[in-house]
Write a protein that holds these residues in place. Sequence first.
Motif, PDB file in Angstrom:
ATOM      1  N   HIS A 346      16.193  36.624  64.675  1.00 45.45           N
ATOM      2  CA  HIS A 346      15.031  37.268  64.058  1.00 45.45           C
ATOM      3  C   HIS A 346      13.993  36.201  63.750  1.00 45.45           C
ATOM      4  O   HIS A 346      14.322  35.011  63.621  1.00 45.45           O
ATOM      5  CB  HIS A 346      15.419  38.002  62.771  1.00 45.45           C
ATOM      6  CG  HIS A 346      16.262  39.216  63.007  1.00 45.45           C
ATOM      7  ND1 HIS A 346      15.744  40.436  63.356  1.00 45.45           N
ATOM      8  CD2 HIS A 346      17.597  39.380  62.961  1.00 45.45           C
ATOM      9  CE1 HIS A 346      16.724  41.305  63.514  1.00 45.45           C
ATOM     10  NE2 HIS A 346      17.863  40.687  63.283  1.00 45.45           N
ATOM     11  N   ALA A 393      22.212  44.964  58.500  1.00 45.59           N
ATOM     12  CA  ALA A 393      21.305  45.970  59.051  1.00 45.59           C
ATOM     13  C   ALA A 393      21.638  47.332  58.457  1.00 45.59           C
ATOM     14  O   ALA A 393      22.782  47.780  58.520  1.00 45.59           O
ATOM     15  CB  ALA A 393      21.426  46.015  60.567  1.00 45.59           C
ATOM     16  N   MET A 399      14.718  57.020  58.190  1.00 52.00           N
ATOM     17  CA  MET A 399      14.022  56.115  57.275  1.00 52.00           C
ATOM     18  C   MET A 399      12.512  56.153  57.465  1.00 52.00           C
ATOM     19  O   MET A 399      11.759  55.981  56.515  1.00 52.00           O
ATOM     20  CB  MET A 399      14.526  54.686  57.458  1.00 52.00           C
ATOM     21  CG  MET A 399      15.968  54.490  57.038  1.00 52.00           C
ATOM     22  SD  MET A 399      16.434  52.755  56.843  1.00 52.00           S
ATOM     23  CE  MET A 399      16.188  52.141  58.489  1.00 52.00           C
ATOM     24  N   SER A 406      14.086  52.530  51.059  1.00 52.73           N
ATOM     25  CA  SER A 406      14.057  51.091  50.753  1.00 52.73           C
ATOM     26  C   SER A 406      14.349  50.852  49.283  1.00 52.73           C
ATOM     27  O   SER A 406      15.082  49.918  48.918  1.00 52.73           O
ATOM     28  CB  SER A 406      12.698  50.497  51.118  1.00 52.73           C
ATOM     29  OG  SER A 406      12.455  50.606  52.492  1.00 52.73           O
ATOM     30  N   ILE A 423      13.803  39.939  53.950  1.00 51.98           N
ATOM     31  CA  ILE A 423      13.689  41.341  54.322  1.00 51.98           C
ATOM     32  C   ILE A 423      12.807  41.423  55.557  1.00 51.98           C
ATOM     33  O   ILE A 423      11.744  40.793  55.616  1.00 51.98           O
ATOM     34  CB  ILE A 423      13.035  42.187  53.205  1.00 51.98           C
ATOM     35  CG1 ILE A 423      13.816  42.080  51.890  1.00 51.98           C
ATOM     36  CG2 ILE A 423      12.930  43.647  53.635  1.00 51.98           C
ATOM     37  CD1 ILE A 423      13.049  42.619  50.702  1.00 51.98           C
ATOM     38  N   THR A 424      13.243  42.173  56.558  1.00 52.78           N
ATOM     39  CA  THR A 424      12.409  42.400  57.734  1.00 52.78           C
ATOM     40  C   THR A 424      12.689  43.793  58.279  1.00 52.78           C
ATOM     41  O   THR A 424      13.803  44.303  58.162  1.00 52.78           O
ATOM     42  CB  THR A 424      12.660  41.333  58.827  1.00 52.78           C
ATOM     43  OG1 THR A 424      11.787  41.569  59.931  1.00 52.78           O
ATOM     44  CG2 THR A 424      14.094  41.374  59.332  1.00 52.78           C
ATOM     45  N   GLN A 425      11.653  44.400  58.838  1.00 50.15           N
ATOM     46  CA  GLN A 425      11.793  45.739  59.411  1.00 50.15           C
ATOM     47  C   GLN A 425      11.047  45.776  60.730  1.00 50.15           C
ATOM     48  O   GLN A 425       9.897  45.341  60.823  1.00 50.15           O
ATOM     49  CB  GLN A 425      11.247  46.815  58.474  1.00 50.15           C
ATOM     50  CG  GLN A 425      11.467  48.234  58.971  1.00 50.15           C
ATOM     51  CD  GLN A 425      11.131  49.275  57.921  1.00 50.15           C
ATOM     52  OE1 GLN A 425      10.354  49.033  57.022  1.00 50.15           O
ATOM     53  NE2 GLN A 425      11.716  50.448  58.042  1.00 50.15           N
ATOM     54  N   GLU A 429      10.835  51.065  62.793  1.00 47.45           N
ATOM     55  CA  GLU A 429      11.328  51.488  61.483  1.00 47.45           C
ATOM     56  C   GLU A 429      12.685  52.178  61.580  1.00 47.45           C
ATOM     57  O   GLU A 429      13.014  53.051  60.787  1.00 47.45           O
ATOM     58  CB  GLU A 429      10.306  52.389  60.771  1.00 47.45           C
ATOM     59  CG  GLU A 429       8.990  51.677  60.502  1.00 47.45           C
ATOM     60  CD  GLU A 429       8.056  52.484  59.620  1.00 47.45           C
ATOM     61  OE1 GLU A 429       8.519  53.043  58.614  1.00 47.45           O
ATOM     62  OE2 GLU A 429       6.875  52.548  59.945  1.00 47.45           O
ATOM     63  N   ASN A 431      15.471  50.395  61.429  1.00 51.96           N
ATOM     64  CA  ASN A 431      16.402  49.666  60.569  1.00 51.96           C
ATOM     65  C   ASN A 431      15.679  48.730  59.620  1.00 51.96           C
ATOM     66  O   ASN A 431      14.491  48.433  59.804  1.00 51.96           O
ATOM     67  CB  ASN A 431      17.419  48.885  61.399  1.00 51.96           C
ATOM     68  CG  ASN A 431      16.785  47.752  62.182  1.00 51.96           C
ATOM     69  OD1 ASN A 431      15.598  47.479  62.060  1.00 51.96           O
ATOM     70  ND2 ASN A 431      17.569  47.084  62.996  1.00 51.96           N
ATOM     71  N   ILE A 432      16.382  48.320  58.598  1.00 50.53           N
ATOM     72  CA  ILE A 432      15.909  47.291  57.672  1.00 50.53           C
ATOM     73  C   ILE A 432      16.945  46.176  57.702  1.00 50.53           C
ATOM     74  O   ILE A 432      18.141  46.428  57.534  1.00 50.53           O
ATOM     75  CB  ILE A 432      15.759  47.837  56.240  1.00 50.53           C
ATOM     76  CG1 ILE A 432      14.669  48.918  56.189  1.00 50.53           C
ATOM     77  CG2 ILE A 432      15.427  46.714  55.257  1.00 50.53           C
ATOM     78  CD1 ILE A 432      14.564  49.622  54.856  1.00 50.53           C
ATOM     79  N   ILE A 434      18.338  42.775  56.040  1.00 47.39           N
ATOM     80  CA  ILE A 434      18.345  42.082  54.751  1.00 47.39           C
ATOM     81  C   ILE A 434      19.151  40.797  54.876  1.00 47.39           C
ATOM     82  O   ILE A 434      20.268  40.811  55.410  1.00 47.39           O
ATOM     83  CB  ILE A 434      18.966  42.971  53.657  1.00 47.39           C
ATOM     84  CG1 ILE A 434      18.178  44.283  53.534  1.00 47.39           C
ATOM     85  CG2 ILE A 434      19.014  42.259  52.317  1.00 47.39           C
ATOM     86  CD1 ILE A 434      18.997  45.425  53.034  1.00 47.39           C
TER      87      ILE A 434
END
Length: 454
Positions: A346, A393, A399, A406, A423-425, A429, A431-432, A434
Motif C-alpha cells: 500500500h 482489511a 460500506m 467507519s 488508515i487507507t481506503q 470504497e 474496504n478500509i 487499518i
Amino acid sequence: MGVCFFYINFEGGFKLDNVIVAKFGGSSLADSKQFLKVKDIIKSNSNRKYIIPSAPGKVHKGDHKITDLLYMCYQLASHRLNIDDVYNIIEKRFLDICSDLQLELDIQESLDHIKEKIQMGSSKDYAASRGEYLNAIILSNFLDFNFVDSKDVIVFDDKGEFDSKATEIKMKEKLKNIDGAVIPGFYGAKSNGEIVTFGRGGSDITGSIVASSLDCKLYENWTDVSGFLMADPTIVDTPRPIEVITYKELRELSYMGAPVLHEESLFPVKNKGIAINIKNTNAPEHAGTKIVNDKYPIENTESITGIAGKKDFTVIAIEKTRMISEKDFLRKLITVLETNNISIQHMPSSIDSISLIISASQLNSKLDKVIEEIKIYCNPDSIIAYPNMALIAVVGRGMIRTKGISSRIFTALSQSGINIRMITQGSSELNIIIGVENIDFDKSIASIYKAFEK
C-alpha cells in the motif's frame, strides 16, 4: 428436484440450463464412508450432472494424502529406488474403498498399470494425477455415471499452457450426449497425450473450467467446511458464516490472507457470471457460502462482509515539502524499490508525505540499502522506518452507501485501547485498511468483529 434442459445455441454448440457441476475435495472422498455421503448428495438433486473428484485425502490426522504418496513414488522411481512400500499404501486405500462399497470393478488392473509406468520413468505430472484418475473411475462406477478422462477434454498447448478455447470446444463435443459424467480433477493433456497438471487447487480449477465450458447454472465446491467465515476462528470464537460474497470482496479478503479458493479457480466461472457455492460434505444441509457476480444486490448494508489481515509489515514514512510539485518524485521512489525487487503493498499519501507499506519478508536485509538509495535519489526532508506493523482489511460492498461504518470500526478499536497507526481506503470504497502494531493484531480483529456481530 430440478429438471435438466438441453438446447442448441447459435454457435452450433449446446448450453445446459439448471445443470450443476459439483467438485468434491480430497477429504470428501477419503474413504468409503465419505463416498456414501457424496452419493447421497449427488442423488438428492438430479441437476448434479457433472462431478469432479479430487484424489483421496487424509482419513485421519496421521494419515497421508494419496497425491503426496504418488509424488513420493515418482521421486523414488526417478532415483531407481524401490517404490513397493509406498505404493502398497496407495493400492490398499483404493482396494479398500472398492471392497467396502462392494463394487464389481477390477481396479487392480489400473493400479498395476500405473505402478509399472511410474517404475518405467513416467513424468512427475502423470504420477501425481493418478489419484484423481483412479478416484474418478471408482466414483463413476459407484454412481453409474460415465467416466470421461480429463486428458480428452482439458487441453494444454505444446508449451504446457492451458488452452481455454480448445478445451471448451472439446468439452461441449464430448459431453453433448452424456447425461451424467465423472471427470477427474487436477490434470489435462497436450495434443500428444502427455499429462499436464494444474498447480495448487488443481481440482478446483478443473471444476471451474467444466462449469464455464458448459455455461452451467452453478458450480458447487464441496469440502470439509461450511463456507467462509467473517473472521479467523483462531482469533474470534465461532464467527458467523458468510452467506453471500462477491468475487471482488473475495479477492480483497484473499489478498489479506483469508483462506479462500485459489484465484485460478475463480476466473473461468467469474468471466461467465456463474455462481459458486462452497458446501460441506459432512453437513450438506448447511447453506454454505455463495460467491456471486459483483452486481448481485446488497442485502444487508448495516454490516460488513468479512475481516482479514496480515502481520509483519514495515512502513517507510517519507516527508518532503512540495513533494507533489516534483513530477518525477514518484517515479524515482518506485524505481528504487523496483531495482531492489521489492513490491509495495500500500502507498497512502498526503500533500507533503507518502508512506510505503512493505512486507518484512520482501525487505529482509535490504532496509538500510533502500533507505539510503531513497535519500540519494529523492532527497526527502525526513525518512523513518516503522517495523512490526500489521494490516487489517474490513471488507464489504455496503460500506459505500452506509453511514457510520467507519465510526463503528474506529470506536471499537478506541474502546479496546488500540492505537491506529494508519488508515487507507481504496477509491472503490470496498474496504478500509487499518494499520496497527503486530502486538495489537488479534485484539483489533476481535474488537472489529464484535462491533458488527449482530
